[in-house]
Write a protein that holds these residues in place. Structure first.
Motif, PDB file in Angstrom:
ATOM      1  N   MET A 179     -25.600 -25.315 -29.768  1.00 24.16           N
ATOM      2  CA  MET A 179     -25.410 -25.405 -28.325  1.00 24.16           C
ATOM      3  C   MET A 179     -26.760 -25.570 -27.645  1.00 24.16           C
ATOM      4  SD  MET A 179     -22.327 -22.851 -27.324  1.00 24.16           S
ATOM      5  CE  MET A 179     -20.678 -23.171 -27.947  1.00 24.16           C
ATOM      6  N   LEU A 180     -26.861 -26.619 -26.834  1.00 21.43           N
ATOM      7  CA  LEU A 180     -28.095 -26.957 -26.149  1.00 21.43           C
ATOM      8  C   LEU A 180     -27.881 -26.873 -24.639  1.00 21.43           C
ATOM      9  CD1 LEU A 180     -28.834 -30.141 -28.285  1.00 21.43           C
ATOM     10  CD2 LEU A 180     -29.942 -27.915 -28.567  1.00 21.43           C
ATOM     11  N   GLY A 181     -28.946 -26.613 -23.912  1.00 20.26           N
ATOM     12  CA  GLY A 181     -28.846 -26.567 -22.457  1.00 20.26           C
ATOM     13  C   GLY A 181     -29.848 -25.607 -21.869  1.00 20.26           C
ATOM     14  N   GLU A 182     -30.081 -25.745 -20.580  1.00 21.57           N
ATOM     15  CA  GLU A 182     -31.039 -24.899 -19.890  1.00 21.57           C
ATOM     16  C   GLU A 182     -30.616 -23.438 -19.947  1.00 21.57           C
ATOM     17  OE1 GLU A 182     -32.165 -28.292 -16.505  1.00 21.57           O
ATOM     18  OE2 GLU A 182     -31.413 -26.323 -15.903  1.00 21.57           O
ATOM     19  N   SER A 183     -31.564 -22.570 -19.683  1.00 22.93           N
ATOM     20  CA  SER A 183     -31.271 -21.142 -19.651  1.00 22.93           C
ATOM     21  C   SER A 183     -30.257 -20.845 -18.559  1.00 22.93           C
ATOM     22  CB  SER A 183     -32.568 -20.356 -19.395  1.00 22.93           C
ATOM     23  OG  SER A 183     -32.314 -18.979 -19.329  1.00 22.93           O
ATOM     24  N   GLY A 184     -29.225 -20.072 -18.924  1.00 21.70           N
ATOM     25  CA  GLY A 184     -28.249 -19.632 -17.933  1.00 21.70           C
ATOM     26  C   GLY A 184     -27.065 -20.543 -17.720  1.00 21.70           C
ATOM     27  N   VAL A 185     -26.911 -21.619 -18.528  1.00 18.37           N
ATOM     28  CA  VAL A 185     -25.795 -22.541 -18.292  1.00 18.37           C
ATOM     29  C   VAL A 185     -24.470 -22.022 -18.838  1.00 18.37           C
ATOM     30  CG1 VAL A 185     -27.187 -24.624 -18.141  1.00 18.37           C
ATOM     31  CG2 VAL A 185     -26.376 -23.862 -20.371  1.00 18.37           C
ATOM     32  N   GLY A 186     -24.503 -20.985 -19.669  1.00 14.27           N
ATOM     33  CA  GLY A 186     -23.262 -20.428 -20.192  1.00 14.27           C
ATOM     34  C   GLY A 186     -23.051 -20.640 -21.677  1.00 14.27           C
ATOM     35  N   LYS A 187     -24.138 -20.796 -22.420  1.00 14.61           N
ATOM     36  CA  LYS A 187     -24.008 -21.047 -23.868  1.00 14.61           C
ATOM     37  C   LYS A 187     -23.340 -19.874 -24.572  1.00 14.61           C
ATOM     38  CE  LYS A 187     -28.491 -21.986 -24.304  1.00 14.61           C
ATOM     39  NZ  LYS A 187     -28.955 -22.094 -22.909  1.00 14.61           N
ATOM     40  N   ALA A 293     -27.915 -21.436 -30.468  1.00 17.71           N
ATOM     41  CA  ALA A 293     -28.154 -21.970 -29.132  1.00 17.71           C
ATOM     42  C   ALA A 293     -29.645 -21.957 -28.831  1.00 17.71           C
ATOM     43  CB  ALA A 293     -27.400 -21.144 -28.079  1.00 17.71           C
ATOM     44  N   THR A 294     -30.061 -22.889 -27.998  1.00 17.21           N
ATOM     45  CA  THR A 294     -31.459 -22.937 -27.570  1.00 17.21           C
ATOM     46  C   THR A 294     -31.567 -23.732 -26.283  1.00 17.21           C
ATOM     47  OG1 THR A 294     -33.715 -23.590 -28.195  1.00 17.21           O
ATOM     48  CG2 THR A 294     -31.936 -25.015 -28.925  1.00 17.21           C
ATOM     49  N   LEU A 315     -28.196 -27.121 -39.002  1.00 20.61           N
ATOM     50  CA  LEU A 315     -27.644 -26.543 -37.771  1.00 20.61           C
ATOM     51  C   LEU A 315     -26.989 -27.592 -36.887  1.00 20.61           C
ATOM     52  CD1 LEU A 315     -30.548 -24.109 -36.799  1.00 20.61           C
ATOM     53  CD2 LEU A 315     -28.453 -23.567 -38.047  1.00 20.61           C
ATOM     54  N   ASN A 316     -27.517 -28.804 -36.930  1.00 22.30           N
ATOM     55  CA  ASN A 316     -27.106 -29.849 -35.991  1.00 22.30           C
ATOM     56  C   ASN A 316     -25.876 -30.613 -36.478  1.00 22.30           C
ATOM     57  OD1 ASN A 316     -27.452 -31.246 -33.568  1.00 22.30           O
ATOM     58  ND2 ASN A 316     -28.626 -32.879 -34.557  1.00 22.30           N
ATOM     59  N   VAL A 317     -24.873 -29.881 -36.970  1.00 22.64           N
ATOM     60  CA  VAL A 317     -23.644 -30.519 -37.439  1.00 22.64           C
ATOM     61  C   VAL A 317     -22.815 -30.974 -36.240  1.00 22.64           C
ATOM     62  CG1 VAL A 317     -21.526 -30.215 -38.775  1.00 22.64           C
ATOM     63  CG2 VAL A 317     -23.664 -29.120 -39.530  1.00 22.64           C
ATOM     64  N   ILE A 318     -22.573 -30.050 -35.313  1.00 27.62           N
ATOM     65  CA  ILE A 318     -21.838 -30.380 -34.091  1.00 27.62           C
ATOM     66  C   ILE A 318     -22.707 -29.978 -32.902  1.00 27.62           C
ATOM     67  CG2 ILE A 318     -19.741 -30.002 -32.734  1.00 27.62           C
ATOM     68  CD1 ILE A 318     -18.306 -29.363 -35.347  1.00 27.62           C
ATOM     69  N   PRO A 319     -23.496 -30.887 -32.359  1.00 25.59           N
ATOM     70  CA  PRO A 319     -24.319 -30.550 -31.195  1.00 25.59           C
ATOM     71  C   PRO A 319     -23.488 -30.606 -29.911  1.00 25.59           C
ATOM     72  CG  PRO A 319     -24.751 -32.805 -31.871  1.00 25.59           C
ATOM     73  CD  PRO A 319     -23.737 -32.252 -32.844  1.00 25.59           C
ATOM     74  N   VAL A 320     -23.660 -29.613 -29.075  1.00 20.90           N
ATOM     75  CA  VAL A 320     -22.940 -29.534 -27.796  1.00 20.90           C
ATOM     76  C   VAL A 320     -23.967 -29.249 -26.704  1.00 20.90           C
ATOM     77  CG1 VAL A 320     -21.198 -28.314 -26.462  1.00 20.90           C
ATOM     78  CG2 VAL A 320     -20.847 -28.682 -28.907  1.00 20.90           C
ATOM     79  N   THR A 321     -24.089 -30.160 -25.754  1.00 24.73           N
ATOM     80  CA  THR A 321     -25.059 -29.986 -24.663  1.00 24.73           C
ATOM     81  C   THR A 321     -24.324 -29.598 -23.391  1.00 24.73           C
ATOM     82  OG1 THR A 321     -26.551 -31.637 -25.633  1.00 24.73           O
ATOM     83  CG2 THR A 321     -26.863 -31.094 -23.305  1.00 24.73           C
ATOM     84  N   LEU A 322     -24.617 -28.414 -22.882  1.00 28.00           N
ATOM     85  CA  LEU A 322     -24.014 -27.946 -21.633  1.00 28.00           C
ATOM     86  C   LEU A 322     -24.895 -28.398 -20.471  1.00 28.00           C
ATOM     87  CD1 LEU A 322     -22.970 -24.304 -22.610  1.00 28.00           C
ATOM     88  CD2 LEU A 322     -21.666 -26.412 -22.812  1.00 28.00           C
ATOM     89  N   PRO A 323     -24.348 -29.140 -19.505  1.00 25.94           N
ATOM     90  CA  PRO A 323     -25.160 -29.631 -18.383  1.00 25.94           C
ATOM     91  C   PRO A 323     -25.511 -28.505 -17.415  1.00 25.94           C
ATOM     92  CG  PRO A 323     -22.863 -30.205 -18.058  1.00 25.94           C
ATOM     93  CD  PRO A 323     -22.958 -29.591 -19.419  1.00 25.94           C
ATOM     94  N   PRO A 324     -26.599 -28.662 -16.657  1.00 31.83           N
ATOM     95  CA  PRO A 324     -26.963 -27.645 -15.661  1.00 31.83           C
ATOM     96  C   PRO A 324     -25.934 -27.586 -14.540  1.00 31.83           C
ATOM     97  CG  PRO A 324     -28.340 -29.588 -15.428  1.00 31.83           C
ATOM     98  CD  PRO A 324     -27.544 -29.787 -16.670  1.00 31.83           C
ATOM     99  N   LEU A 325     -25.919 -26.479 -13.827  1.00 34.30           N
ATOM    100  CA  LEU A 325     -24.920 -26.256 -12.774  1.00 34.30           C
ATOM    101  C   LEU A 325     -25.046 -27.285 -11.654  1.00 34.30           C
ATOM    102  CD1 LEU A 325     -22.613 -24.382 -12.023  1.00 34.30           C
ATOM    103  CD2 LEU A 325     -24.262 -22.885 -10.888  1.00 34.30           C
ATOM    104  N   ARG A 326     -26.261 -27.757 -11.375  1.00 35.28           N
ATOM    105  CA  ARG A 326     -26.459 -28.735 -10.293  1.00 35.28           C
ATOM    106  C   ARG A 326     -25.748 -30.050 -10.586  1.00 35.28           C
ATOM    107  NH1 ARG A 326     -31.139 -27.823 -12.942  1.00 35.28           N
ATOM    108  NH2 ARG A 326     -31.991 -29.507 -14.231  1.00 35.28           N
ATOM    109  N   ASP A 327     -25.428 -30.315 -11.867  1.00 34.65           N
ATOM    110  CA  ASP A 327     -24.738 -31.545 -12.242  1.00 34.65           C
ATOM    111  C   ASP A 327     -23.232 -31.356 -12.368  1.00 34.65           C
ATOM    112  OD1 ASP A 327     -27.400 -32.654 -14.498  1.00 34.65           O
ATOM    113  OD2 ASP A 327     -27.181 -32.812 -12.318  1.00 34.65           O
ATOM    114  N   ARG A 328     -22.741 -30.173 -12.074  1.00 33.93           N
ATOM    115  CA  ARG A 328     -21.296 -29.913 -12.155  1.00 33.93           C
ATOM    116  C   ARG A 328     -20.905 -28.918 -11.063  1.00 33.93           C
ATOM    117  NH1 ARG A 328     -20.735 -25.100 -15.561  1.00 33.93           N
ATOM    118  NH2 ARG A 328     -22.700 -24.633 -16.612  1.00 33.93           N
ATOM    119  N   ARG A 329     -21.179 -29.299  -9.834  1.00 33.13           N
ATOM    120  CA  ARG A 329     -20.947 -28.399  -8.699  1.00 33.13           C
ATOM    121  C   ARG A 329     -19.464 -28.061  -8.500  1.00 33.13           C
ATOM    122  NH1 ARG A 329     -25.757 -28.147  -5.682  1.00 33.13           N
ATOM    123  NH2 ARG A 329     -27.235 -29.776  -6.285  1.00 33.13           N
TER     124      ARG A 329
END
Length: 475
Positions: A179-187, A293-294, A315-329
């Motif tokens: 799981m990838l994404g900025e800190s606090g996105v909900g990983k 996650a990172t 580790l990178n078998v199924i990568p999932v990138t969670l977008p930041p909150l500003r991109d999913r208001r």
């Protein structure tokens, strides 16, 4: 006052949604808006013939905000419970002429009606949503199943629903998920949901923050140890976190902070399905589903020699990138509603959002994402003296944050070598000076972590090492 001005003032008082009181400097009621009698349960004539002192003594005003202004000679705001059992938020302002208190203007807003309107709006939303579902000729079964299975996840935006569907599809397998994404996105929240959807849902969910465990304790915490393995070891030994995840899911947060030696050991566990406790020679079989996650770019860390390439591929078998909150208001309203419900339960009061809060909630970029949104709501909840939550007075944070980043970026931090200084000492000095500067300009360790491109826990650990504290407050 001219006749025109008098008529204008009368029209404002009589047509306002708020309930106005105009009181003399000694507490005598001079004028009120017509709707006040219904809220306070007293006729207009009785109110106009009374003083605020009398109304407070008889329990009509509990308490009188006008008397508070008379006492302090300053504007005031408080919550009242009227004689009719209604909750109102009242504000009052003094009017001085040549230093003498001549009038107090107060207005009250009935929160009972506002709460009923919000409840009615929520009901209409629910009915409209149900209508849309019924009106669809052939609703997607997978989408419907997702709605039923999301439980506590607040997912409305298209991109997050796609991510949730992907996780639901891969949940029955044991494939590693990154799981990838900025800190606090909900990983972490999505990792827990993945566990609940998996066939291992009856097993444990073991969460490990790789940046929070000191490097010298990492092996014993992760792999466990045998009795007498080292000085201070428990007599009966101890199962490590990897063993504790047996039959369940192991979630390694901040995997980018994992020391290189531990990366090698973790790779061996993934490949062999077994581990050896510290001080032991006998391997033990382990069976868990691995989710990591990172908020860092692991590819760049591989290039820099900070992360093993073979582990990265594992580790990178199924990568999932969670977008930041500003991109999913679109997700913000549901997140706010769920957070407000938790806050009301936690603190035992039923607060509601004020009229102007939504523009701030929907308009902010939330660099700290969901975590920052929840922290902001809790700060606003606690700082609001009444049952109506308003924007905190210090909401210049976003502009200050942006200006701080610009100022820090432009400030020269590099310094020449000292004659007796080693490279390690020189780099540590630069790091300490940079952190010191950021602590004076940024409001939190999360903001510092975002500025430096590292995890928040790494920032905390470095600040502790140098004895530095964040000196700028957001409150």
């Amino acid at each position: 006052m001219s006749e025109i001005d008098r008529r204008v003032l009368q029209t404002i008082v009589e047509t306002a949604n708020d309930h106005f009181f105009i009181v003399s400097g000694d507490g005598q009621i001079m004028d009120i808006s017509p709707g006040a009698e219904a809220v306070y349960g007293v006729s207009r004539e009785e109110l106009l013939s009374s003083s605020v002192q009398q109304l407070q003594s008889t329990g009509v005003l509990k308490p009188s905000i006008t008397m508070e202004v008379m006492r302090t000679r300053k504007p005031a705001q408080l919550m009242q419970i009227t004689g009719t059992g209604r909750r109102v938020i009242a504000e009052a302002y003094p009017v001085f002429v040549n230093g003498k208190l001549e009038r107090i203007i107060s207005r009250s807003r009935d929160l009972t009606d506002l709460q009923l309107l919000q409840d009615e709006y929520a009901l209409l939303q629910k009915r409209f949503s149900e209508h849309l579902k019924r009106s669809q000729a052939a609703p997607d079964a997978e989408e419907q199943a997702l709605d039923d299975a999301l439980e506590n996840l607040q997912v409305r935006s298209h991109v997050m629903r796609e991510i949730a569907l992907l996780l639901k599809r891969v949940a029955p397998s044991d494939a590693n998920v990154l799981m990838l994404g900025e800190s606090g996105v909900g990983k972490t929240a999505f990792a827990k949901q993945l566990h609940r959807w998996s066939q291992r849902c009856e097993g444990p969910f073991i969460e490990v923050n790789c940046a929070a465990i000191p490097e010298n304790l990492f092996e014993s915490e992760m792999f466990g140890y045998q009795p007498g393995a080292f000085s201070g070891a428990a007599r009966q030994g101890k199962a490590g976190l990897l063993e504790q995840a047996e039959g369940g899911t192991l979630f390694l947060d901040e995997i980018g902070e994992l020391p290189l030696l531990m990366q090698t050991k973790l790779l061996k566990v993934i490949q062999d399905g077994s581990l050896t406790r510290l001080g032991d020679t006998r391997p033990r079989r382990v069976d868990f589903r691995l989710v990591v996650a990172t908020n860092q770019d692991l590819g760049k860390q591989v290039e820099a020699g900070l992360f093993r390439l073979d582990l990265y591929y594992r580790l990178n078998v199924i990568p999932v990138t969670l977008p930041p909150l500003r991109d999913r208001r679109e997700d913000i309203p549901d997140l706010v509603e769920a957070c407000l419900k938790r806050l009301n339960q936690r603190y035992g009061r039923q607060k509601i959002l004020g009229n102007h809060v939504w523009s701030t909630l929907m308009g902010s970029d939330w660099p700290g994402n969901v975590r920052e949104l929840e922290n902001w709501l809790e700060r606003a909840w606690l700082s609001s003296p009444t049952d109506q939550i308003e924007v905190p007075a210090t909401q210049a944070y976003t502009e200050q944050h942006t200006n701080s980043l610009a100022n820090v970026s432009a400030s020269p931090l590099a310094a020449p070598f000292a004659s007796d200084e080693s490279l390690k000492e020189y780099l540590e000095r630069l790091e300490r000076d940079a952190l010191q500067a950021l602590c004076h300009t940024l409001p939190s360790t999360y903001a510092i972590a975002k500025r430096l491109g590292i995890s928040q826990s790494s920032v905390v650990r470095r600040l502790q090492r140098y004895g530095i504290k964040v000196t700028r407050s957001t409150l």
